[in-house]
Design a protein around this motif. Sequence first.
Motif, PDB file in Angstrom:
ATOM      1  N   SER A  78       0.812  -1.203   0.000  1.00 61.55           N
ATOM      2  CA  SER A  78       0.000   0.000   0.000  1.00 61.55           C
ATOM      3  C   SER A  78       0.854   1.266   0.000  1.00 61.55           C
ATOM      4  CB  SER A  78      -0.947   0.000   1.197  1.00 61.55           C
ATOM      5  OG  SER A  78      -0.212  -0.060   2.404  1.00 61.55           O
ATOM      6  N   ASP A  79       2.087   1.198   0.562  1.00 59.14           N
ATOM      7  CA  ASP A  79       2.948   2.372   0.624  1.00 59.14           C
ATOM      8  C   ASP A  79       3.544   2.737  -0.726  1.00 59.14           C
ATOM      9  OD1 ASP A  79       4.271   1.599   3.925  1.00 59.14           O
ATOM     10  OD2 ASP A  79       2.481   2.691   3.312  1.00 59.14           O
ATOM     11  N   LEU A  80       3.366   1.902  -1.737  1.00 57.67           N
ATOM     12  CA  LEU A  80       3.889   2.212  -3.061  1.00 57.67           C
ATOM     13  C   LEU A  80       3.163   3.394  -3.694  1.00 57.67           C
ATOM     14  CD1 LEU A  80       4.353  -1.385  -4.513  1.00 57.67           C
ATOM     15  CD2 LEU A  80       6.157   0.238  -3.900  1.00 57.67           C
ATOM     16  N   VAL A  81       1.958   3.655  -3.246  1.00 59.47           N
ATOM     17  CA  VAL A  81       1.174   4.783  -3.735  1.00 59.47           C
ATOM     18  C   VAL A  81       0.601   5.521  -2.527  1.00 59.47           C
ATOM     19  CG1 VAL A  81      -0.883   5.483  -5.005  1.00 59.47           C
ATOM     20  CG2 VAL A  81       0.588   3.697  -5.937  1.00 59.47           C
ATOM     21  N   LEU A  82       0.856   6.811  -2.451  1.00 58.64           N
ATOM     22  CA  LEU A  82       0.320   7.630  -1.366  1.00 58.64           C
ATOM     23  C   LEU A  82      -0.878   8.408  -1.885  1.00 58.64           C
ATOM     24  CD1 LEU A  82       3.674   9.042   0.056  1.00 58.64           C
ATOM     25  CD2 LEU A  82       2.464   6.944   0.725  1.00 58.64           C
ATOM     26  N   VAL A  83      -1.940   8.443  -1.080  1.00 59.24           N
ATOM     27  CA  VAL A  83      -3.174   9.122  -1.492  1.00 59.24           C
ATOM     28  C   VAL A  83      -3.549  10.160  -0.449  1.00 59.24           C
ATOM     29  CG1 VAL A  83      -5.620   8.854  -2.040  1.00 59.24           C
ATOM     30  CG2 VAL A  83      -3.985   7.079  -2.748  1.00 59.24           C
ATOM     31  N   GLU A  84      -3.829  11.365  -0.903  1.00 56.82           N
ATOM     32  CA  GLU A  84      -4.318  12.439  -0.047  1.00 56.82           C
ATOM     33  C   GLU A  84      -5.600  12.984  -0.667  1.00 56.82           C
ATOM     34  OE1 GLU A  84      -3.127  16.956   1.494  1.00 56.82           O
ATOM     35  OE2 GLU A  84      -1.634  15.723   0.449  1.00 56.82           O
ATOM     36  N   GLU A  89       1.261  23.128  -4.972  1.00 53.94           N
ATOM     37  CA  GLU A  89       0.281  24.182  -4.670  1.00 53.94           C
ATOM     38  C   GLU A  89      -0.494  24.561  -5.929  1.00 53.94           C
ATOM     39  OE1 GLU A  89       0.118  28.805  -3.014  1.00 53.94           O
ATOM     40  OE2 GLU A  89       2.011  27.685  -3.017  1.00 53.94           O
ATOM     41  N   ARG A  90       0.226  24.707  -7.050  1.00 54.17           N
ATOM     42  CA  ARG A  90      -0.435  25.064  -8.305  1.00 54.17           C
ATOM     43  C   ARG A  90      -1.339  23.929  -8.787  1.00 54.17           C
ATOM     44  NH1 ARG A  90      -3.701  27.494 -11.138  1.00 54.17           N
ATOM     45  NH2 ARG A  90      -3.412  27.436 -13.396  1.00 54.17           N
ATOM     46  N   ALA A  91      -0.903  22.687  -8.627  1.00 56.80           N
ATOM     47  CA  ALA A  91      -1.726  21.549  -9.040  1.00 56.80           C
ATOM     48  C   ALA A  91      -3.018  21.486  -8.237  1.00 56.80           C
ATOM     49  CB  ALA A  91      -0.944  20.256  -8.894  1.00 56.80           C
ATOM     50  N   TRP A  92      -2.913  21.701  -6.913  1.00 56.82           N
ATOM     51  CA  TRP A  92      -4.118  21.727  -6.078  1.00 56.82           C
ATOM     52  C   TRP A  92      -5.031  22.878  -6.497  1.00 56.82           C
ATOM     53  CZ3 TRP A  92      -6.068  18.071  -3.179  1.00 56.82           C
ATOM     54  CH2 TRP A  92      -5.231  17.120  -2.574  1.00 56.82           C
ATOM     55  N   GLU A  93      -4.460  24.028  -6.753  1.00 54.56           N
ATOM     56  CA  GLU A  93      -5.247  25.196  -7.142  1.00 54.56           C
ATOM     57  C   GLU A  93      -6.023  24.911  -8.432  1.00 54.56           C
ATOM     58  OE1 GLU A  93      -4.536  29.960  -8.179  1.00 54.56           O
ATOM     59  OE2 GLU A  93      -2.848  28.564  -8.149  1.00 54.56           O
ATOM     60  N   ASP A 141     -13.404  16.926  -3.132  1.00 60.64           N
ATOM     61  CA  ASP A 141     -13.600  16.245  -4.412  1.00 60.64           C
ATOM     62  C   ASP A 141     -12.306  16.027  -5.185  1.00 60.64           C
ATOM     63  OD1 ASP A 141     -16.422  16.053  -4.196  1.00 60.64           O
ATOM     64  OD2 ASP A 141     -16.621  18.150  -4.805  1.00 60.64           O
ATOM     65  N   VAL A 142     -11.168  16.378  -4.596  1.00 58.21           N
ATOM     66  CA  VAL A 142      -9.865  16.244  -5.259  1.00 58.21           C
ATOM     67  C   VAL A 142      -9.013  15.240  -4.496  1.00 58.21           C
ATOM     68  CG1 VAL A 142      -7.769  17.443  -5.999  1.00 58.21           C
ATOM     69  CG2 VAL A 142      -9.983  18.623  -6.082  1.00 58.21           C
ATOM     70  N   ALA A 143      -8.312  14.388  -5.229  1.00 56.91           N
ATOM     71  CA  ALA A 143      -7.388  13.427  -4.617  1.00 56.91           C
ATOM     72  C   ALA A 143      -6.023  13.556  -5.274  1.00 56.91           C
ATOM     73  CB  ALA A 143      -7.907  12.005  -4.776  1.00 56.91           C
ATOM     74  N   LEU A 144      -4.985  13.552  -4.451  1.00 53.04           N
ATOM     75  CA  LEU A 144      -3.608  13.522  -4.955  1.00 53.04           C
ATOM     76  C   LEU A 144      -3.077  12.105  -4.797  1.00 53.04           C
ATOM     77  CD1 LEU A 144      -0.783  16.038  -4.669  1.00 53.04           C
ATOM     78  CD2 LEU A 144      -0.337  13.726  -3.853  1.00 53.04           C
ATOM     79  N   VAL A 145      -2.551  11.560  -5.889  1.00 57.00           N
ATOM     80  CA  VAL A 145      -2.003  10.204  -5.907  1.00 57.00           C
ATOM     81  C   VAL A 145      -0.526  10.310  -6.269  1.00 57.00           C
ATOM     82  CG1 VAL A 145      -2.107   7.947  -7.021  1.00 57.00           C
ATOM     83  CG2 VAL A 145      -4.227   9.213  -6.586  1.00 57.00           C
ATOM     84  N   VAL A 151      -8.244  14.079 -10.099  1.00 58.82           N
ATOM     85  CA  VAL A 151      -7.143  13.309  -9.521  1.00 58.82           C
ATOM     86  C   VAL A 151      -5.828  13.933  -9.980  1.00 58.82           C
ATOM     87  CG1 VAL A 151      -5.921  11.102  -9.505  1.00 58.82           C
ATOM     88  CG2 VAL A 151      -8.424  11.138  -9.349  1.00 58.82           C
ATOM     89  N   ILE A 152      -4.963  14.263  -9.034  1.00 59.04           N
ATOM     90  CA  ILE A 152      -3.619  14.769  -9.331  1.00 59.04           C
ATOM     91  C   ILE A 152      -2.651  13.599  -9.245  1.00 59.04           C
ATOM     92  CG2 ILE A 152      -1.773  16.336  -8.617  1.00 59.04           C
ATOM     93  CD1 ILE A 152      -3.992  17.988  -7.173  1.00 59.04           C
ATOM     94  N   LEU A 153      -1.856  13.395 -10.286  1.00 61.74           N
ATOM     95  CA  LEU A 153      -0.828  12.358 -10.284  1.00 61.74           C
ATOM     96  C   LEU A 153       0.535  13.015 -10.171  1.00 61.74           C
ATOM     97  CD1 LEU A 153      -1.915   9.859 -13.102  1.00 61.74           C
ATOM     98  CD2 LEU A 153      -2.136   9.572 -10.633  1.00 61.74           C
ATOM     99  N   THR A 154       1.356  12.549  -9.239  1.00 61.34           N
ATOM    100  CA  THR A 154       2.692  13.103  -9.075  1.00 61.34           C
ATOM    101  C   THR A 154       3.622  12.020  -8.557  1.00 61.34           C
ATOM    102  OG1 THR A 154       3.894  15.034  -8.237  1.00 61.34           O
ATOM    103  CG2 THR A 154       2.385  13.933  -6.705  1.00 61.34           C
ATOM    104  N   GLY A 155       4.868  12.392  -8.301  1.00 61.88           N
ATOM    105  CA  GLY A 155       5.847  11.437  -7.788  1.00 61.88           C
ATOM    106  C   GLY A 155       6.506  11.960  -6.532  1.00 61.88           C
ATOM    107  N   GLU A 156       6.883  11.051  -5.650  1.00 61.46           N
ATOM    108  CA  GLU A 156       7.662  11.412  -4.472  1.00 61.46           C
ATOM    109  C   GLU A 156       9.147  11.451  -4.848  1.00 61.46           C
ATOM    110  OE1 GLU A 156       6.641  12.188  -1.241  1.00 61.46           O
ATOM    111  OE2 GLU A 156       4.674  12.307  -2.224  1.00 61.46           O
TER     112      GLU A 156
END
Length: 236
Positions: free
Chosen positions: A2-8, A186-190, A12-16, A48-53
């Motif tokens: 489960s730690d391979l993907v972090l979800v916040e 911040e810009r992606a969330w906005e 109505d918005v989710a960051l993955v 859904v926002i997709l990004t990398g750690e």
Amino acid sequence: MSDLVLVEERGDVALVALNRPDKRNAISRALSFRLREALAELQRAKVVILTGEGPAFCAGVDLTERRDPNWADALGVDDAQHWLETLQAVHRHPAVVVAAVNGPAIGGGMTLVNASDLAVASERATFGAPELSFGSFPALSGSSAVKRLLPKHAAQLVFTARPVSAATAERWGLVNEVVEHDALRERAWELAESIAAWEAPALAFAKRALDELAALDWSRALEQGVLVSALTRRLA
């Protein structure tokens, strides 16, 4: 796993976030499957926002797994196209998908950007399809680039096998905008929250319409657009 993907989630918005920073977020089988699971769990999200750690967005498919002589047997026929299926899950997800490209997006990583509906890039991001340099046509990054870019821009990525900068990617239309690295999330969330203000059915229909209209000729596209508009108004 489960730690391979972090979800916040925020309303109505989710960051993955891909979470293999020590491997530059290279896509292993486990990460591919977990990303697909995470997307399936977010069917009610509008965006859904997709990004990398870490410093990379995604360095592509993890080739170290394929060096295992038992790789094909372990994978099995049903899972042989696991990354293709995950990319399709991104592209077909009912939410608007925004790639927040925090660093290199190479091979499969660039394909993930291409599968997204919108993309915001850090000034540190780079984009490339290096597969020809090791004797292979870039099956997914090349074919998705053809769908997103002008032919000669896609050809440059494929034939040179060299990455391009975030500024070039913006000029080519591979990403919508480039921001300072520290301002990326911040810009992606906005951006995501501004899109999430609209009604979910209208967003889902708009996403599907944009994808399908691109394959139609001018007259048919306009006619279909009128039908979609009428349908979304009835659902409002």
